[in-house]
Design a protein around this motif. Sequence first.
Motif, PDB file in Angstrom:
ATOM      1  N   CYS A   1       0.848  -1.198   0.000  1.00  0.00           N
ATOM      2  CA  CYS A   1       0.000   0.000   0.000  1.00  0.00           C
ATOM      3  C   CYS A   1       0.875   1.236   0.000  1.00  0.00           C
ATOM      4  O   CYS A   1       1.806   1.358   0.812  1.00  0.00           O
ATOM      5  N   THR A   2       0.584   2.157  -0.903  1.00  0.00           N
ATOM      6  CA  THR A   2       1.284   3.442  -0.964  1.00  0.00           C
ATOM      7  C   THR A   2       0.263   4.563  -0.905  1.00  0.00           C
ATOM      8  O   THR A   2      -0.852   4.430  -1.412  1.00  0.00           O
ATOM      9  N   VAL A   3       0.656   5.677  -0.275  1.00  0.00           N
ATOM     10  CA  VAL A   3      -0.221   6.846  -0.196  1.00  0.00           C
ATOM     11  C   VAL A   3       0.561   8.081  -0.600  1.00  0.00           C
ATOM     12  O   VAL A   3       1.735   8.244  -0.245  1.00  0.00           O
ATOM     13  N   VAL A   4      -0.089   8.940  -1.365  1.00  0.00           N
ATOM     14  CA  VAL A   4       0.505  10.205  -1.801  1.00  0.00           C
ATOM     15  C   VAL A   4      -0.589  11.259  -1.777  1.00  0.00           C
ATOM     16  O   VAL A   4      -1.725  10.992  -2.184  1.00  0.00           O
ATOM     17  N   SER A   5      -0.234  12.463  -1.299  1.00  0.00           N
ATOM     18  CA  SER A   5      -1.180  13.579  -1.311  1.00  0.00           C
ATOM     19  C   SER A   5      -0.443  14.836  -1.726  1.00  0.00           C
ATOM     20  O   SER A   5       0.635  15.147  -1.186  1.00  0.00           O
ATOM     21  N   ASN A   6      -0.996  15.538  -2.716  1.00  0.00           N
ATOM     22  CA  ASN A   6      -0.347  16.755  -3.192  1.00  0.00           C
ATOM     23  C   ASN A   6      -0.278  17.802  -2.091  1.00  0.00           C
ATOM     24  O   ASN A   6      -1.159  17.890  -1.229  1.00  0.00           O
ATOM     25  N   TYR A   7       0.759  18.620  -2.152  1.00  0.00           N
ATOM     26  CA  TYR A   7       0.922  19.664  -1.133  1.00  0.00           C
ATOM     27  C   TYR A   7       0.120  20.915  -1.478  1.00  0.00           C
ATOM     28  O   TYR A   7      -0.056  21.790  -0.639  1.00  0.00           O
ATOM     29  N   LYS A   8      -0.382  20.985  -2.691  1.00  0.00           N
ATOM     30  CA  LYS A   8      -1.185  22.128  -3.100  1.00  0.00           C
ATOM     31  C   LYS A   8      -2.659  21.745  -3.078  1.00  0.00           C
ATOM     32  O   LYS A   8      -3.057  20.688  -3.577  1.00  0.00           O
ATOM     33  N   GLN A   9      -3.495  22.591  -2.496  1.00  0.00           N
ATOM     34  CA  GLN A   9      -4.929  22.331  -2.432  1.00  0.00           C
ATOM     35  C   GLN A   9      -5.549  22.397  -3.831  1.00  0.00           C
ATOM     36  O   GLN A   9      -5.200  23.246  -4.648  1.00  0.00           O
ATOM     37  N   SER A  10      -6.450  21.507  -4.115  1.00  0.00           N
ATOM     38  CA  SER A  10      -7.176  21.529  -5.381  1.00  0.00           C
ATOM     39  C   SER A  10      -8.284  22.575  -5.317  1.00  0.00           C
ATOM     40  O   SER A  10      -8.785  22.914  -4.243  1.00  0.00           O
ATOM     41  N   ASP A  11      -8.662  23.077  -6.484  1.00  0.00           N
ATOM     42  CA  ASP A  11      -9.686  24.124  -6.565  1.00  0.00           C
ATOM     43  C   ASP A  11     -11.079  23.487  -6.586  1.00  0.00           C
ATOM     44  O   ASP A  11     -11.853  23.654  -7.524  1.00  0.00           O
ATOM     45  N   VAL A  12     -11.385  22.717  -5.529  1.00  0.00           N
ATOM     46  CA  VAL A  12     -12.685  22.069  -5.385  1.00  0.00           C
ATOM     47  C   VAL A  12     -13.125  22.226  -3.940  1.00  0.00           C
ATOM     48  O   VAL A  12     -12.333  22.592  -3.066  1.00  0.00           O
ATOM     49  N   ASP A  13     -14.391  21.951  -3.667  1.00  0.00           N
ATOM     50  CA  ASP A  13     -14.901  22.098  -2.305  1.00  0.00           C
ATOM     51  C   ASP A  13     -15.135  20.744  -1.638  1.00  0.00           C
ATOM     52  O   ASP A  13     -16.004  20.585  -0.793  1.00  0.00           O
ATOM     53  N   PHE A  14     -14.342  19.731  -2.053  1.00  0.00           N
ATOM     54  CA  PHE A  14     -14.446  18.408  -1.451  1.00  0.00           C
ATOM     55  C   PHE A  14     -13.056  17.780  -1.466  1.00  0.00           C
ATOM     56  O   PHE A  14     -12.114  18.312  -2.058  1.00  0.00           O
ATOM     57  N   LEU A  15     -12.929  16.623  -0.814  1.00  0.00           N
ATOM     58  CA  LEU A  15     -11.658  15.911  -0.795  1.00  0.00           C
ATOM     59  C   LEU A  15     -11.569  14.997  -2.018  1.00  0.00           C
ATOM     60  O   LEU A  15     -12.316  14.020  -2.118  1.00  0.00           O
ATOM     61  N   PRO A  16     -10.659  15.286  -2.959  1.00  0.00           N
ATOM     62  CA  PRO A  16     -10.504  14.407  -4.130  1.00  0.00           C
ATOM     63  C   PRO A  16      -9.665  13.176  -3.771  1.00  0.00           C
ATOM     64  O   PRO A  16      -8.499  13.048  -4.156  1.00  0.00           O
TER      65      PRO A  16
ATOM     66  N   PRO B   1     -14.071  10.127   6.058  1.00  0.00           N
ATOM     67  CA  PRO B   1     -14.519  11.031   7.127  1.00  0.00           C
ATOM     68  C   PRO B   1     -13.410  11.491   8.072  1.00  0.00           C
ATOM     69  O   PRO B   1     -13.610  12.446   8.830  1.00  0.00           O
ATOM     70  N   LEU B   2     -12.239  10.840   8.037  1.00  0.00           N
ATOM     71  CA  LEU B   2     -11.178  11.159   8.991  1.00  0.00           C
ATOM     72  C   LEU B   2     -10.221  12.234   8.499  1.00  0.00           C
ATOM     73  O   LEU B   2      -9.326  12.647   9.227  1.00  0.00           O
ATOM     74  N   PHE B   3     -10.389  12.684   7.261  1.00  0.00           N
ATOM     75  CA  PHE B   3      -9.635  13.838   6.770  1.00  0.00           C
ATOM     76  C   PHE B   3     -10.393  15.106   7.156  1.00  0.00           C
ATOM     77  O   PHE B   3     -11.626  15.101   7.229  1.00  0.00           O
ATOM     78  N   PRO B   4      -9.697  16.212   7.397  1.00  0.00           N
ATOM     79  CA  PRO B   4     -10.398  17.474   7.714  1.00  0.00           C
ATOM     80  C   PRO B   4     -11.331  17.875   6.580  1.00  0.00           C
ATOM     81  O   PRO B   4     -11.053  17.626   5.401  1.00  0.00           O
ATOM     82  N   LYS B   5     -12.449  18.465   6.942  1.00  0.00           N
ATOM     83  CA  LYS B   5     -13.444  18.852   5.943  1.00  0.00           C
ATOM     84  C   LYS B   5     -12.908  19.887   4.969  1.00  0.00           C
ATOM     85  O   LYS B   5     -13.402  20.015   3.850  1.00  0.00           O
ATOM     86  N   ASP B   6     -11.898  20.661   5.400  1.00  0.00           N
ATOM     87  CA  ASP B   6     -11.355  21.691   4.510  1.00  0.00           C
ATOM     88  C   ASP B   6     -10.059  21.250   3.833  1.00  0.00           C
ATOM     89  O   ASP B   6      -9.327  22.069   3.286  1.00  0.00           O
ATOM     90  N   TYR B   7      -9.752  19.962   3.889  1.00  0.00           N
ATOM     91  CA  TYR B   7      -8.563  19.439   3.215  1.00  0.00           C
ATOM     92  C   TYR B   7      -8.971  18.975   1.824  1.00  0.00           C
ATOM     93  O   TYR B   7      -9.723  18.014   1.662  1.00  0.00           O
ATOM     94  N   HIS B   8      -8.491  19.658   0.794  1.00  0.00           N
ATOM     95  CA  HIS B   8      -8.931  19.418  -0.572  1.00  0.00           C
ATOM     96  C   HIS B   8      -7.791  19.060  -1.509  1.00  0.00           C
ATOM     97  O   HIS B   8      -7.892  19.248  -2.723  1.00  0.00           O
ATOM     98  N   ALA B   9      -6.697  18.529  -0.983  1.00  0.00           N
ATOM     99  CA  ALA B   9      -5.559  18.148  -1.823  1.00  0.00           C
ATOM    100  C   ALA B   9      -5.820  16.790  -2.477  1.00  0.00           C
ATOM    101  O   ALA B   9      -6.383  15.884  -1.854  1.00  0.00           O
ATOM    102  N   GLU B  10      -5.393  16.669  -3.727  1.00  0.00           N
ATOM    103  CA  GLU B  10      -5.523  15.390  -4.436  1.00  0.00           C
ATOM    104  C   GLU B  10      -4.778  14.301  -3.667  1.00  0.00           C
ATOM    105  O   GLU B  10      -3.577  14.404  -3.420  1.00  0.00           O
TER     106      GLU B  10
END
Length: 739
Positions: free
Chosen positions: A44-59, A102-111
Amino acid sequence: MIPKTFREVIDLGDGREISIETGKLAKQAHGSVVVQSGKCMLLCTVVSNYKQSDVDFLPLTVDYREKFAASGKYPGGFFKREARPSNGEILTMRLVDRVLRPLFPKDYHAETQVMIQLMSHDDDVMPDAMAGLAASAAIQLSDFPFECAISEVRVGRVNGELIINPTRAQLQESDIEMVVGASADSVMMVEGEMSEISEEEMVEAIRFAHEAIKEQCAAQIRLSEAVGRKEVREYDQESENADLEKQIHEMAYDKVYAIAKAGSAKHERSEAFSALKEEIKASFDDATLEEHGELISKYYYKAEKDAIRSLVLEEGLRLDSRKTDEIRPIWCEVDYLPSTHGSAIFTRGETQALATVTLGTSRDASIIDMPSFEGEETFYLHYNFPPFCTGEARPIRGTSRREIGHGNLAQRALKGSIPADWPYTIRIVSEVLESNGSSSMATVCAGTMALMDAGVSIEKPVSGIAMGLITNTETGKYAVLSDILGDEDHLGDMDFKVTGTSDGITACQMDIKVKGLSYEILVKALQQAREGRLHILEKLTETIPAANADVKPHAPKMVNAVIANDYIGALIGPGGKVIQELQKETGTTIVINEDPVTGEGLVEILGTDQKGIDQVLAKIDSITFKPEEGSVYEVKVIKLLDFGAVVEYLEAPGNEVLLHISELAWERTDKVTDVVNMGDVFDVKYMGTDPRTRKDKVSRRALLPKPEGYVERPPRRRDGGGNRDRNDRNGRRPQRSRS
């Protein structure tokens, strides 16, 4: 040089272990682990971009794939490469996603991507049960803003004993098959199928699974501490404005409460809420809207949610004016579609499903070809959720993961009611025509009636209900909602779907959003669900009290036959000639499978015309006909020879035998036609196999009375003493002496 690795071991308590290792593979990912049990290994590998995406949800993308090389196999088909995910892989993705998101912050929108791969397979280990553990362990090694460690386990029960992560063989004997996802503190997700168990038994299984999950969460924390926990990354958080939030709440709360209490229909209510939102936004100037437009919308929805929840908790009223335990009006109809093998409509409030049943042979079974499992399903269900069912117009891009998940839940709910000896393959298709709350449960209800309409002798009818829960942790008040609406699904603290017969639960799916939900509340919710489920079951059985005694006249009839292995080739014929011609002549479909244990031929005959089926059965009887010594059979003369007549068994057309001239009558017969002629029908006695010719022998004279004074001729001697046969023991004729 092999890098240093870190490893934690989880003891499952019965000699089995699960290990979590990191430091060797995929080191450029933000977190990576290898989870192993036996010879089964998941990367299992996990990656999350450091720049927030221009969306109002968690991609967030959760991807689970099983590599065919992991079990030493090739991908099927022409294109020898893994392509689109199978249904099994998609269902595993959904199980993991529902706990992580559900365990990610609601305002975390990074890919964010979570990729889980089966790299090595073990037949005694089901890899999907470890996917949630692998995902959470990898995230614990990252710097993601993630609330806490979680894990998932499968729980089974064999002979009354609960088992964590049972083998596939154990599951065949288990009456519970349930996947539970949880943190150390709270159960968050439950999905599975059961054999009519009670609500208390289900809660006991959840509790047992949770204890195992606590140990797995602790192991993840120990591993991350050994490696060195990373500082949680900083990200651009959404701005907040307490004064604006208070202002919006004061403007919206009472008006939302009044709209909610009015008990209007879905579209009328939605229009009223939209109009109120626009009214509030219009009260602000353009500069404020430009600067705080998103916050205004956010705070409005928060006020709307608070008002509706308060209405339920304080007055026990819901958006459509129902009480908390009240079920919406239901109407049902069966045999709606004239050409299908079975059909039914189930309508509950503003949710409607039309189900159809199609009956087929084993050739129509759904083939499962995965690295971890190969098999086939002779009962399966497909669920379609078109955009018009919610009054929307949007692109259709194939079957969605949601449709696969909801269809799987309904399939698991119903499959236990199909008799084990039912000869047909069954396909149910549910078309959701309207949706406002739990179309998957409407699918279960419509599917039950469609099966009964099709003449499938299901053991017990099954119904389903979607339940909700609203709690106030400060006051301790809570309300369990029966038959939830779509809006209640979004604003509630728990969405759980339960299906079952009058005797117990057959399947469930729960998503629990509130932390620390007590088992007492869960039991009460399940008990209320049972009352609602039984109410719906009454409506179904009022519409169709029992399954039809037979399939519909236009539906295919299925007849099974078993033939010895030696006759399979004769029935198929050279190049399939016999079976193809037989299908063409009789208008039937014939499928032959070989029993893997006995080697016998299992013949399925499918056809709408009983006459055609009878023809096939007669042909099988003819091919497999074997007369019994001493028995009498009716025959017909089909050919005349100098030394006898060829006769055909009338009960097995195509089976011929020679009736020798000496067996026609007791008297000496010079010409065959002195006794029988072409087309004559009479009885003969089967005398067994002639030891000299090794051919079947039949006799007509054996059934006739001996003539008065008849003297049996002595048998021919073979010793050369006065016998016409003067050959010596070696088969040579003796030489005459010359004087």
